[in-house]
Design a protein around this motif. Structure first.
Motif, mmCIF file in Angstrom:
data_model
loop_
_atom_site.group_PDB
_atom_site.id
_atom_site.type_symbol
_atom_site.label_atom_id
_atom_site.label_comp_id
_atom_site.label_asym_id
_atom_site.label_seq_id
_atom_site.Cartn_x
_atom_site.Cartn_y
_atom_site.Cartn_z
ATOM 1 N N ARG A 92 2.466 -64.733 35.767
ATOM 2 C CA ARG A 92 2.937 -65.350 34.525
ATOM 3 C C ARG A 92 1.846 -65.325 33.451
ATOM 4 O O ARG A 92 2.135 -65.091 32.267
ATOM 5 N N SER A 136 2.134 -63.336 29.755
ATOM 6 C CA SER A 136 2.314 -64.207 28.594
ATOM 7 C C SER A 136 1.055 -64.389 27.760
ATOM 8 O O SER A 136 1.125 -64.861 26.620
ATOM 9 N N PHE A 182 13.239 -60.311 35.529
ATOM 10 C CA PHE A 182 13.351 -59.716 34.195
ATOM 11 C C PHE A 182 12.026 -59.758 33.441
ATOM 12 O O PHE A 182 11.986 -59.520 32.230
ATOM 13 N N GLY A 183 10.941 -60.032 34.143
ATOM 14 C CA GLY A 183 9.654 -60.158 33.500
ATOM 15 C C GLY A 183 9.434 -61.583 33.016
ATOM 16 O O GLY A 183 10.116 -62.525 33.433
ATOM 17 N N PHE A 184 8.480 -61.727 32.102
ATOM 18 C CA PHE A 184 8.098 -63.058 31.618
ATOM 19 C C PHE A 184 7.404 -62.880 30.277
ATOM 20 O O PHE A 184 6.808 -61.832 30.010
ATOM 21 N N GLN A 215 18.893 -58.936 29.674
ATOM 22 C CA GLN A 215 19.196 -59.723 30.863
ATOM 23 C C GLN A 215 20.534 -60.456 30.798
ATOM 24 O O GLN A 215 21.219 -60.559 31.826
ATOM 25 N N LEU A 269 11.169 -64.029 38.232
ATOM 26 C CA LEU A 269 10.569 -63.139 37.239
ATOM 27 C C LEU A 269 11.156 -61.731 37.284
ATOM 28 O O LEU A 269 10.514 -60.783 36.825
ATOM 29 N N GLN A 298 9.860 -59.899 28.132
ATOM 30 C CA GLN A 298 10.873 -59.942 29.181
ATOM 31 C C GLN A 298 12.133 -59.209 28.736
ATOM 32 O O GLN A 298 12.395 -59.042 27.546
ATOM 33 N N CYS A 299 12.914 -58.788 29.704
ATOM 34 C CA CYS A 299 14.043 -57.883 29.474
ATOM 35 C C CYS A 299 15.007 -58.407 28.421
ATOM 36 O O CYS A 299 15.577 -59.494 28.556
#
Length: 401
Positions: A58, A62, A346-348, A356, A344, A352-353
């Protein structure tokens, strides 16, 4: 803090060699067991950091001290020699703000939850049509080719305004571009062909606009045809490969755990069941690459400016502290009643996607409809997994009903 590796660097990308076919290559959880940040070596011989802990992943995704700009000279790449393919116009997922944010805002409205909810009837029609064709006059099929691939391909073609009759072509090209065993020359040819295709399509959309995403992008004065093509490639490839593989993998896993299939039939538990499948089956096994812009203390080591990191979504999504707990199965097991909403897959962070909400809607509709209409669905032969792709999935899934 230290930058000295305590164990030999893991060669990337790791290969599937035994272990559960629904999980990441065993080398990744083995690395995670030694610490949240460990050394790894890229195909070109450069060292990088493998980030496996959920808190550290994370942070990487980020913290603006880690860059997503693929044009950075030491950005970590998982294909040897691929640096020569990097252009001045990468898609916006490979850029940092403010340019990433500028381009992303142009598409945000197309994938808002409210917008996707209006598409549900059309997605349902596409799913029903695919099942009608699959089941017509027979009781066996390959779920990958007859259902999992056509559904998201039809959906993304409809949204973007790409002729569905071209789907064989863009599926072939996307498979080459996502294949970690492709040569640099094969990658270059596929990249050029798909960009040429989308530039030509963009020109046609500019001349004769329709009610679709590419027409709206083509009409903008602040985007060049090259910009639109780059965005189109991202949406086209990501919009069908990821969801197609999730539909196939989810079906195969549920067929192995039929006692959990009823969780899809209840509208109250269906969304949570899909979140659990996304968590457990995280299909980006190779991780998300970033490069440190300055020295960062992370998971007990110092990541130096210019060093690459790979944020491993698959190991983070199996963290016992985040997703375990009393009353639930171990995090490497399916539990459709688990609260997996913080996964996660879809990523963070800001990257992130974007799609989604659409992916969730497609998975919910496809899986619920599949098991409702074919309650006797069961395996019918040897299934084959696609292990050579950066997007993990299935090559075939024979089924009967």
């Amino acid at each position: 803090m230290t930058t000295a590796p305590t164990t030999p660097a893991l060669p990337l990308p790791a290969r599937h060699s035994g272990g559960c076919p629904f999980g990441p290559p065993p080398a990744y959880p083995e690395a995670a067991a030694t610490g949240p940040v460990t050394r790894a070596v890229l195909p070109d011989g450069d060292l990088c950091w493998l980030v496996t802990g959920i808190a550290e992943v994370r942070t990487v995704l980020s913290d603006r001290r880690f860059s997503a700009d693929i044009r950075h000279p030491t950005f970590p790449l998982l294909i040897a020699g691929a640096r020569e393919l990097i252009t001045d116009n990468p898609d916006f997922l490979r850029l940092d703000d403010p340019e990433h944010a500028r381009q992303r805002r142009m598409l945000t409205g197309e994938f808002l939850v409210k917008r996707v909810e209006t598409l549900r009837p059309e997605i349902q029609r596409i799913v029903d049509g695919a099942l009608d064709r699959m089941a017509e006059g027979r009781t066996t099929a390959d779920l990958v080719t007859d259902f999992a691939l056509p559904v998201p391909s039809l959906v993304i073609c409809l949204l973007l305004g790409v002729p569905y009759e071209d789907h064989d072509r863009f599926q072939r090209l996307s498979r080459t571009m996502l294949n970690r065993e492709s040569t640099v020359e094969q990658l270059r040819e596929a990249q050029e062909e798909v960009h040429d295709y989308l530039r030509d399509l963009t020109a046609r959309k500019r001349a004769q606009p329709e009610d679709d995403v590419l027409s709206r992008l083509a009409a903008r004065d602040d985007l060049t045809p090259v910009d639109v093509a780059a965005m189109g490639v991202l949406l086209l490839v990501a919009g069908h490969e990821t969801t197609a593989n999730m539909i196939a993998l989810s079906t195969a896993l549920l067929l192995d755990h039929p006692e959990q299939i009823p969780g899809l039939a209840d509208p109250a538990t269906l969304p949570g069941a899909v979140e659990e499948l996304l968590r457990l089956l995280t299909i980006v096994h190779t991780g998300l690459p970033r490069v440190a812009l300055e020295d960062v203390e992370l998971g007990g080591v110092t990541v130096r400016a210019g060093e690459g990191v790979m944020a491993m979504l698959s190991t983070a999504n199996r963290d016992e502290g985040a997703f375990g707990g009393a009353g639930h199965r171990a995090t490497d097991e399916l539990d459709v009643y688990r609260d997996a909403r913080r996964h996660l897959a879809f990523g963070f962070g800001v990257h992130q996607c974007l799609g989604q909400p659409l992916a969730r809607a497609e998975l919910q509709i496809a899986l619920e409809t599949l098991f409702r209409r074919l309650p006797g669905l069961r395996p019918a032969g040897e299934r084959e997994f696609r292990t050579e792709s950066f997007i993990y999935g299935m090559r075939s899934l024979p089924v009967t009903w």
